[in-house]
Design a protein around this motif. Sequence first.
Motif, PDB file in Angstrom:
ATOM      1  N   ASP A 327       0.834  -1.215   0.000  1.00  0.00           N
ATOM      2  CA  ASP A 327       0.000   0.000   0.000  1.00  0.00           C
ATOM      3  C   ASP A 327       0.868   1.263   0.000  1.00  0.00           C
ATOM      4  O   ASP A 327       0.452   2.309   0.516  1.00  0.00           O
ATOM      5  N   ALA A 328       2.064   1.176  -0.570  1.00  0.00           N
ATOM      6  CA  ALA A 328       2.979   2.322  -0.557  1.00  0.00           C
ATOM      7  C   ALA A 328       2.381   3.520  -1.278  1.00  0.00           C
ATOM      8  O   ALA A 328       1.732   3.385  -2.316  1.00  0.00           O
ATOM      9  N   GLN A 329       2.634   4.703  -0.718  1.00  0.00           N
ATOM     10  CA  GLN A 329       2.109   5.953  -1.268  1.00  0.00           C
ATOM     11  C   GLN A 329       3.234   6.748  -1.929  1.00  0.00           C
ATOM     12  O   GLN A 329       4.404   6.633  -1.566  1.00  0.00           O
ATOM     13  N   GLU A 330       2.837   7.606  -2.890  1.00  0.00           N
ATOM     14  CA  GLU A 330       3.799   8.512  -3.505  1.00  0.00           C
ATOM     15  C   GLU A 330       4.123   9.636  -2.522  1.00  0.00           C
ATOM     16  O   GLU A 330       3.239  10.129  -1.821  1.00  0.00           O
ATOM     17  N   ARG A 403       9.098   3.772   5.011  1.00  0.00           N
ATOM     18  CA  ARG A 403       8.692   2.425   4.581  1.00  0.00           C
ATOM     19  C   ARG A 403       7.293   2.409   3.996  1.00  0.00           C
ATOM     20  O   ARG A 403       6.901   1.429   3.350  1.00  0.00           O
ATOM     21  N   SER A 404       6.534   3.479   4.191  1.00  0.00           N
ATOM     22  CA  SER A 404       5.178   3.559   3.642  1.00  0.00           C
ATOM     23  C   SER A 404       5.160   4.293   2.309  1.00  0.00           C
ATOM     24  O   SER A 404       4.097   4.470   1.713  1.00  0.00           O
ATOM     25  N   LEU A 405       6.332   4.728   1.837  1.00  0.00           N
ATOM     26  CA  LEU A 405       6.432   5.496   0.590  1.00  0.00           C
ATOM     27  C   LEU A 405       7.045   4.642  -0.512  1.00  0.00           C
ATOM     28  O   LEU A 405       7.794   3.702  -0.246  1.00  0.00           O
ATOM     29  N   THR A 406       6.732   4.971  -1.755  1.00  0.00           N
ATOM     30  CA  THR A 406       7.359   4.260  -2.868  1.00  0.00           C
ATOM     31  C   THR A 406       8.830   4.656  -2.940  1.00  0.00           C
ATOM     32  O   THR A 406       9.190   5.822  -2.707  1.00  0.00           O
ATOM     33  N   LEU A 407       9.684   3.690  -3.259  1.00  0.00           N
ATOM     34  CA  LEU A 407      11.121   3.956  -3.313  1.00  0.00           C
ATOM     35  C   LEU A 407      11.452   5.029  -4.350  1.00  0.00           C
ATOM     36  O   LEU A 407      12.301   5.893  -4.108  1.00  0.00           O
ATOM     37  N   LYS A 408      10.785   4.983  -5.500  1.00  0.00           N
ATOM     38  CA  LYS A 408      11.092   5.933  -6.574  1.00  0.00           C
ATOM     39  C   LYS A 408      10.801   7.366  -6.139  1.00  0.00           C
ATOM     40  O   LYS A 408      11.622   8.266  -6.336  1.00  0.00           O
TER      41      LYS A 408
END
Length: 579
Positions: A327-330, A403-408
């Motif tokens: 459920d990663a967010q931008e 950890r809740s964010l997109t790596l990109k």
Amino acid sequence: MHVFKKFVKYYKPYQSVFWMDMFCALLVSAVDLAFPQILNWATKDLFAHGAQAIYRILPWMAIGLLVMYFLRFLGRYYITYQGHVMGARMESDMRQDLFDHFQRLSFSYYDRNNTGEMMSKLVSDLFDISELAHHGPENIFISLLKILGSFALLLWINVPMTLILAAVTLIMLLFCIDQNKKMRAVFMDNRRKIAGVNSRVQDSLAGIRVVKSFANEELEQKKFEKSNLEFLDSKERNYRRMGSYHAGNNFFQGILFTTVLVSGGYFVARGDILLTDLAVYALYINIFINPIDVLIEFTEMFQKGYSGFKRFLEVVETQPEIVDAPDAQELTDVQGTIDYQNVSFSYDDSSNVLQNIQIHIEAGKTIALVGPSGGGKTTLCSLLPRFYDVTEGSVSVDGKDVRSLTLKSLRSAIGIVQQDVYMFGGTIRENIAYGKPDATMEEIIEAAKNANIHDFIVSLPDGYDTDVGERGTRLSGGQKQRLSIARVFLKNPKILILDEATSALDNESEQHIQQSLERLAKNRTTIVIAHRLSTIRNADEILVLDDDGIQERGDHKTLLAKNGIYAKYYNMQFEGLEA
């Protein structure tokens, strides 16, 4: 079955070529099996009807045979050309998958593995896999068709002789299975040893300047000789095993011919088989034995390809330790507020490098990390872009756990200038544009001006199209550092990490680069790792770290007034300069 299913998956995009290849293999096998029957018919029937009948039928038979062998020519051409192209495309797909997976793997994988071994898996292993991908199905299919077809026709000519032949073939098959098991381990050892050779070459050539500066060419030669001889020893054991395998199979082929000759003579003497039938039988024996030869040679190819594919799977089935949460967010509208909350970290279950670190950095502020080497400064910075994940606690940007964010999106918001600058092969323009691949020339020039490198670039004969050499060998340390700063200017991140960006430079280069860094840090949240304490006097907060965590914190004047660890480091540096 797991390895087989993974291997078969790569045939799916080329199913039409694969099935056409199998059809051509069927055609080639059918023609080879048909000729002895045509010869049998001609000797028993056609040539017994007198000259006139022979003259009348021979032209039609010649035309039929020419058509038959022309079709065989087309089939063989397709197998050789399109079959190899299919294998090359599968190899290309695997290489792309392997490279893509290398890009996804976390830093921890590269901490544990050698670049030379990874190159070996990417190049030499995949070549053997492509050979197996092309020749494997085709060789097995043609060989089985010929063996089963000729065996059926041999049974039709004489059952007792063929059953004796089958018994010898069964013993030969059991011998092959036993030898294959022993060869598999040897071929896997070959793969490891050649990877070791590649690793040694890569390591020595990458450090060739250090080798020559210490006059250690002989030491490197000895180290390479050791790896090379280990590979040679592995190859010798490989060829010893192959020698037993091929010689044993040749012996059994001789037994097959002996069986045919002895049993054939016995059944001719008894009147159970005609001499003409025995001649046709001998032709089918050749058709029966030739595919066995092919399968024997294929065994070596299979073992090489199989061991290579297993090593390929070892990599692509390695799960990256750092991945996006489901459920990663931008990360959008970045302000740059950073929080380290009770952060602890250790490498591979060893003792903690960081223990209960608590830091709050307001957006747009600059903090500096100082302290002895090994105190965890670089590790602390590496947790922010998630090069590693915290063991305990959390790191957040603008109140959002990384950890809740997109790596990109997270890494796009962070710019890093390191002490050890890496330049990619290519031009100065391409290296600056690495910060923003779609940048215009005007943007690249503006970034270079901000990094105080534009004047130097335009003074070169080829300007921005000047080739930097491997790893930037044609540039000085200060020039490479300024190019790396230009990259970050072009990227334009809201958060900046400066990891000892000037520690390896002379005073003049440091002065130029310090001006560029100050311009770069303006209006950005900045974390500076510095050994030269003169470069961080204006930091909003300075943290002193050692093995036991944060020992002091405050601005430059406050820490000097405390007369503690920071003051000690600062006075040592400036006393050294005065001396």
